[in-house]
Every structure is written in C-alpha cells, then in structure tokens.
Design an enzyme around this catalytic site. Sequence first.
Site: not given
Ligand SMILES: NC(=O)c1ccc[n+]([C@@H]2O[C@H](COP(=O)([O-])OP(=O)(O)OC[C@H]3O[C@@H](n4cnc5c(N)ncnc54)[C@H](OP(=O)(O)O)[C@@H]3O)[C@@H](O)[C@H]2O)c1
Length: 249
Positions: A146, A160
């Site tokens: 991130s 985080y």
């Molecule tokens: N969106 C952004 O702007 C952004 C920016 C920087 C970095 N990121 C990174 O990108 C990645 C994806 O982000 P996103 O925005 O797509 O997140 P999201 O929409 O919150 O999705 C997170 C995913 O991780 C799974 N998850 C969460 N906790 C878990 C656990 N304990 N065990 C197994 N699976 C788990 C969730 O599924 P369940 O709830 O079914 O477990 C979901 O599929 C993350 O690593 C995040 O830190 C995102």
Amino acid sequence: MMSGDQEQRVMLLTGASRGIGHATVKLFQSRGWRVLTVSRQPFDERCAWPAARMAHIQADLADIGKIDELAAEVRRRLPNGKLHALVNNAGISPKGPDRSRLGVAQSDAAVWTQVLNVNLVSTSLLVRALLPELEAGQGSIVNVTSIAGVRVHPFAGVAYACSKAALAALTREFAHEFGGRGIRANAIAPGEIDTSILSPGTDELVRQEVPMGRLGDPMEVAETIHFLCSPASSYVNGTEIHINGGQHV
Ligand SMILES: NC(=O)c1ccc[n+]([C@@H]2O[C@H](COP(=O)([O-])OP(=O)(O)OC[C@H]3O[C@@H](n4cnc5c(N)ncnc54)[C@H](OP(=O)(O)O)[C@@H]3O)[C@@H](O)[C@H]2O)c1
C-alpha cells in the site's frame, strides 16, 4: 488443459471476494487461468462464475496456526502439483469509532496482532508451505502492499502502515531467497482504489494529492498483477510497483 499442448496456469489468490481480489479473479479467468481463492466468507451464491464454488477455500488468515492446513487443501486441488502464481491480496485496515484512524495511542496489542497476522505473517507462512509447488510451477509471488507503507496516510492506521512496510521488506526477502529457484516475488502498492476499504474523505484526498485527479479502478490493479505473473515480466524480481495515479510523487 488449454488448447493444444499448453498447460493451464494456476493461481492462488487470497482475499478474492471483493474489490481488487475480485477484479483479479475475473481478469485471470478471462485470460485462461485456473484460479483458486481464499477468504473468510463461504462461496457467494451470487457469483456468476460456475467454477467458483469448487475453487473457493474458506479460511481465516488471522489463524496462523492453520496455514499449513490451508496449504494442504490447496495442494489437494492442484492438478499436477504446480502453482504458477500466488497473489497475497487479503488485507485488513481496522478503524476506530466512526471510522477514525487507529494511531499509536489507539492501537492495543490485539489490533497489532490481528493486523500483522492477516497482512504479513500469514503471507510468509503460506509461501513457506507452498514452496515445492511454487518451485515446480516456476511461480510468481505478488504481494499487495500500500502507499501507506511508504508515507503516513490520513486514514490508514499505524499497524496497517507498518504491516505494509514490512510486507514490502518481506517481498525483497522472498526475491533474494527464492530467485535462484526460479520463483519471482514482487509487490504492488495501490493508492486510492475504488473499493469498500476506502474511508469517507477520500474524494477530497484524491483532489489534493493525486495528479491524475481520480480514484483507481480495481481492474487497473488487476492488470498490473497479471503483468507480474506473465512472461512479460520474466526478469522483474524484488520490486514494488506503485499504482496510484502519481500520488507518491
Ligand atoms: N482499496 C484500496 O484503495 C487499497 C489501497 C492500498 C492497498 N490496498 C490493499 O489491497 C488489498 C485488497 O484491498 P481491497 O480494497 O480490495 O479490500 P476489501 O474490499 O476490503 O477486500 C479484502 C479481501 O480480503 C479478504 N479478507 C479479509 N480478512 C481476511 C482474513 N482474515 N482471512 C482471509 N481473507 C480475508 C476479504 O474477504 P472476507 O471478508 O470474505 O474474508 C476480501 O476478499 C488489501 O491488502 C489492501 O490493504 C487497497
């Protein structure tokens, strides 16, 4: 198997149910990959992809004592013992009351343990457990870090941010340790991507800080992940690609 003698490539993706992970599944699937997925929720009946039910493994990555069990289940589902890509995308960014930022003063031991186990430790243990399969597939590891790992972010908490900085370091360690075995490891660092992880106030942040002046689309992230898992990136190892419209400058 794909047409002719071409072997179907297999990817394991954590955090596939929403956001970046979901877009990544769709993209890889459309390009002929077989995709295995992991998240805490069971298979979602609304999913339009017929093979998804069989491809999904329900597991909580916070439970680091059960990672070997998860790896064994993955191994059982690999057609010929080869894993061509492991995308460590699952991540959590807990918030305080009213979605407030969890700074140092607001982060207790439970928050640190939960965030580090899901975002960092489980990744190292999963790679460790699946090394024979990654080596057999000459696989590519992609860790989703991130922008919060390289600069203080107004919404991402301290645990985080530290987990993502450490995940970037872990990516370099993977690249160093496994490069000689034909396994590449890279990271992608998203900025503000249009998913449910975003906080209120992101629109203003984008206006002020992102030169391109818009959110990223999950599919734009998925495309970069695909590049890192394809032969087009065959000499790219140990790097972190920023996907943020220029926010890091
Ligand atoms: N969106 C952004 O702007 C952004 C920016 C920087 C970095 N990121 C990174 O990108 C990645 C994806 O982000 P996103 O925005 O797509 O997140 P999201 O929409 O919150 O999705 C997170 C995913 O991780 C799974 N998850 C969460 N906790 C878990 C656990 N304990 N065990 C197994 N699976 C788990 C969730 O599924 P369940 O709830 O079914 O477990 C979901 O599929 C993350 O690593 C995040 O830190 C995102």
